[in-house]
Design a protein around this motif. Structure first.
Motif, mmCIF file in Angstrom:
data_model
loop_
_atom_site.group_PDB
_atom_site.id
_atom_site.type_symbol
_atom_site.label_atom_id
_atom_site.label_comp_id
_atom_site.label_asym_id
_atom_site.label_seq_id
_atom_site.Cartn_x
_atom_site.Cartn_y
_atom_site.Cartn_z
ATOM 1 N N UNK A 110 44.233 -3.160 24.285
ATOM 2 C CA UNK A 110 44.926 -4.438 24.154
ATOM 3 C C UNK A 110 43.989 -5.587 23.802
ATOM 4 N N UNK A 111 42.769 -5.579 24.376
ATOM 5 C CA UNK A 111 41.870 -6.731 24.229
ATOM 6 C C UNK A 111 40.554 -6.405 23.536
ATOM 7 N N UNK A 112 40.186 -5.134 23.473
ATOM 8 C CA UNK A 112 38.900 -4.762 22.911
ATOM 9 C C UNK A 112 37.758 -4.793 23.904
ATOM 10 N N UNK A 113 38.039 -5.083 25.163
ATOM 11 C CA UNK A 113 36.985 -5.170 26.176
ATOM 12 C C UNK A 113 36.528 -3.773 26.574
ATOM 13 N N UNK A 114 35.226 -3.504 26.435
ATOM 14 C CA UNK A 114 34.660 -2.214 26.808
ATOM 15 C C UNK A 114 34.031 -2.290 28.197
ATOM 16 N N UNK A 115 33.677 -1.123 28.742
ATOM 17 C CA UNK A 115 33.080 -1.058 30.072
ATOM 18 C C UNK A 115 31.929 -0.067 30.090
ATOM 19 N N UNK A 116 30.817 -0.473 30.722
ATOM 20 C CA UNK A 116 29.696 0.425 30.961
ATOM 21 C C UNK A 116 29.601 0.799 32.435
ATOM 22 N N UNK A 117 30.671 0.568 33.180
ATOM 23 C CA UNK A 117 30.641 0.824 34.611
ATOM 24 C C UNK A 117 31.052 2.234 34.967
ATOM 25 N N UNK A 118 31.548 2.395 36.188
ATOM 26 C CA UNK A 118 32.010 3.697 36.659
ATOM 27 C C UNK A 118 33.288 3.500 37.445
ATOM 28 N N UNK A 119 33.985 4.589 37.681
ATOM 29 C CA UNK A 119 35.198 4.529 38.487
ATOM 30 C C UNK A 119 35.385 5.877 39.179
ATOM 31 N N UNK A 120 36.095 5.902 40.295
ATOM 32 C CA UNK A 120 36.240 7.151 41.055
ATOM 33 C C UNK A 120 37.244 8.099 40.410
ATOM 34 N N UNK A 121 37.015 9.383 40.633
ATOM 35 C CA UNK A 121 38.006 10.384 40.273
ATOM 36 C C UNK A 121 38.876 10.700 41.472
ATOM 37 N N UNK A 122 39.699 11.717 41.360
ATOM 38 C CA UNK A 122 40.525 12.136 42.487
ATOM 39 C C UNK A 122 39.629 12.732 43.575
ATOM 40 N N UNK A 123 39.915 12.490 44.848
ATOM 41 C CA UNK A 123 39.081 13.033 45.926
ATOM 42 C C UNK A 123 39.216 14.550 46.040
ATOM 43 N N UNK A 124 38.195 15.186 46.628
ATOM 44 C CA UNK A 124 38.243 16.626 46.883
ATOM 45 C C UNK A 124 39.187 16.872 48.069
ATOM 46 N N UNK A 125 40.225 17.673 47.911
ATOM 47 C CA UNK A 125 41.111 17.932 49.047
ATOM 48 C C UNK A 125 40.370 18.661 50.173
ATOM 49 N N UNK A 126 40.498 18.229 51.410
ATOM 50 C CA UNK A 126 39.861 18.931 52.522
ATOM 51 C C UNK A 126 40.615 20.227 52.829
ATOM 52 N N UNK A 127 39.997 21.139 53.582
ATOM 53 C CA UNK A 127 40.645 22.427 53.871
ATOM 54 C C UNK A 127 42.017 22.273 54.514
ATOM 55 N N UNK A 128 42.211 21.272 55.325
ATOM 56 C CA UNK A 128 43.487 21.133 56.050
ATOM 57 C C UNK A 128 44.637 20.842 55.116
ATOM 58 N N UNK A 129 44.337 20.421 53.870
ATOM 59 C CA UNK A 129 45.416 20.064 52.952
ATOM 60 C C UNK A 129 45.842 21.225 52.077
ATOM 61 N N UNK A 130 45.183 22.397 52.231
ATOM 62 C CA UNK A 130 45.495 23.523 51.351
ATOM 63 C C UNK A 130 46.169 24.641 52.146
#
Length: 489
Positions: free
Chosen positions: A469-489
């Motif tokens: 939309x604006x042309x603004x780029x980023x050289x930063x970082x961002x989080x991905x999805x967390x690793x599910x712990x054993x209790x969630x599987x």
């Protein structure tokens, strides 16, 4: 970039039809895709439109043989603030892109379609765009005799694939020779012309990043904004692809075994990473020497390896499966890993064409093609990365490939460019994104995950929406999805 060998890829019926397609008009004739494209989802209530754009097979002979490229469109939802078009490619090569506008609209990246028409297309040789195939013969999938030594088994497969590659090329050498990343980029520019746009945006994933780099290298002044997610290496060598991917997998094994130590109370492999790794290597070796059958299923060393370098989102499932194997059971879930007849809109595409992928890669790969060098590289790889201990999946892909190499030659440009790399990803390792940035420029956004092309599924994709939309780029970082712990599987 998977190495699926699909026997149904090898069908010859479209070859004759390639020579004389119906010519499309200069301006696309748009019709609802579900009305013209065989197999289109009938409930496509967004009324995705489809059209054909005619291109030359060989751009050095623009008045010669022609084919039609299938294009789809979803118009910008914010008509009053429409600012152009964004072409989309999901990767491959060999992968269909005609459905991409619908998939982007259903993703976290849907905001791109507010002020841009979303444009999908099937690259030449795939799906509705002159799907290229060749005749299959008995023996194409033959396996080497089990009595042969490992090297002779590998030679058997190499020679089998070399014969098939040569036969596939011979079925239509002109068309196959022109299956290149650069020619797909030139097809994109013909799509731009047909759309009546002076510039295009582009969003490419995986091989789509090489496609974007090729387009920007040749048509930089015609790029509005370009985003490349899960970036390819700027130099294509299928053997080097194996080296980098397996090296990343080796790191993943060590990180995974470190993660298992945190949950020793659940998995009981040990509370120190070296001990866990040693236990899993011992389990792999034992099952390699003594495979067993449990409940009708065979488990062996390859079964263990299948779980060792999987994606983080599956670590809990993989650890549970490995514990079951250690205890003499069978895992309840399998490891995660990353065509009909007809022509044009009458094709019955399955979304993927392995031979087109082979052609695109082998026409550009600068790596060795002889068996002895490839075999030695395989031995070196297994020795250097003992946890994964993989011979590689790409190194022998170009066996017997008879056409001359046309290497990629990407160059820097000035148009707005956003690269996206994934810190832990093994499919397109982060080092490739760094090398591509060095070669062609651009900003690099780093996603802290190992999920190939995951940007469109993350909140972080807001940066991509803003960029278009604006042309603004980023050289930063961002989080991905967390690793599910054993209790969630």
């Amino acid at each position: 970039m998977s190495r699926n060998r699909v026997a149904s890829v090898l069908v010859a019926t479209t070859m004759v039809a390639l020579a004389t397609p119906a010519l499309a008009s200069a301006s696309p004739i748009w019709e609802p895709c579900k009305d013209v494209a065989t197999g289109w989802e009938p409930t496509d209530d967004r009324r995705t439109e489809c059209a054909m754009v005619t291109v030359p097979v060989d751009y050095a002979r623009p008045d010669g043989r022609k084919i039609d490229i299938a294009v789809s469109r979803q118009k910008a939802t914010g008509h009053a603030r429409r600012r152009g078009v964004v072409l989309l490619n999901p990767g491959g090569p060999g992968q269909s892109g005609i459905h991409q506008p619908r998939w982007i609209t259903d993703s976290e990246a849907a905001g791109i379609g507010a002020d841009h028409d979303l444009i999908g297309f099937d690259p030449r040789g795939v799906g509705y765009s002159a799907d290229v195939s060749c005749p299959s013969l008995p023996g194409d999938d033959a396996e080497p005799p089990v009595s042969l030594p490992d090297k002779e088994k590998a030679r058997f497969v190499f020679e089998r694939d070399a014969k098939m590659n040569q036969r596939c090329v011979a079925a239509d050498p002109e068309f196959v020779r022109n299956l290149t990343t650069e020619n797909v980029a030139r097809d994109m520019d013909r799509i731009r012309e047909a759309l009546g746009e002076s510039k295009i945006g582009f969003y490419g994933v995986s091989w789509g990043t090489a496609l974007g780099a090729a387009y920007r290298s040749e048509f930089d002044s015609r790029v509005d904004r370009m985003l490349l997610d899960s970036v390819m290496s700027p130099t294509l060598d299928v053997g080097a692809m194996d080296d980098a991917m397996i090296a990343a997998g080796e790191v993943t094994v060590r990180e995974f075994t470190g993660w298992i130590t945190r949950y020793d109370a659940i998995y009981h492999f040990g509370d120190r990473q070296p001990a866990v790794l040693e236990a899993l290597m011992k389990l792999r070796d034992e099952l390699t020497e003594h495979p067993r059958t449990v409940n009708g299923e065979t488990v062996d060393g390859e079964t263990v390896k299948g779980y060792l370098a999987g994606p983080r989102r599956d670590w809990a499932n993989a650890a549970k499966a490995l514990a079951a194997l250690r205890d003499g059971g069978v895992p309840t879930a399998k490891p995660t890993s990353e065509r009909g007849r007809g022509f044009g809109w009458n094709a019955h595409p399955n979304g993927y064409n392995t031979f087109q992928q082979t052609a695109i890669l082998c026409n550009a790969s600068v790596g060795p093609r002889d068996f002895e060098t490839i075999w030695q590289r395989r031995l070196d790889r297994i020795r250097e990365y003992p946890a994964v201990a993989s011979p590689g999946i790409w190194n022998g892909r170009c066996a017997g490939w008879p056409l001359p190499v046309q290497p990629w030659n990407f160059t820097k440009g000035t148009s707005p460019l956003q690269l996206v790399g994934h810190t832990y990803e093994p499919v397109t390792p982060i080092g490739w994104a760094l090398a591509m940035r060095e070669r062609i420029g651009g900003a690099l956004l780093t996603v802290e995950d190992d999920h190939h092309g995951s940007l469109s599924s993350l909140p972080c994709v807001s940066k991509a929406v803003e960029f278009f939309s604006t042309g603004k780029t980023s050289d930063g970082s961002c989080p991905g999805a967390p690793i599910p712990p054993p209790s969630s599987r």
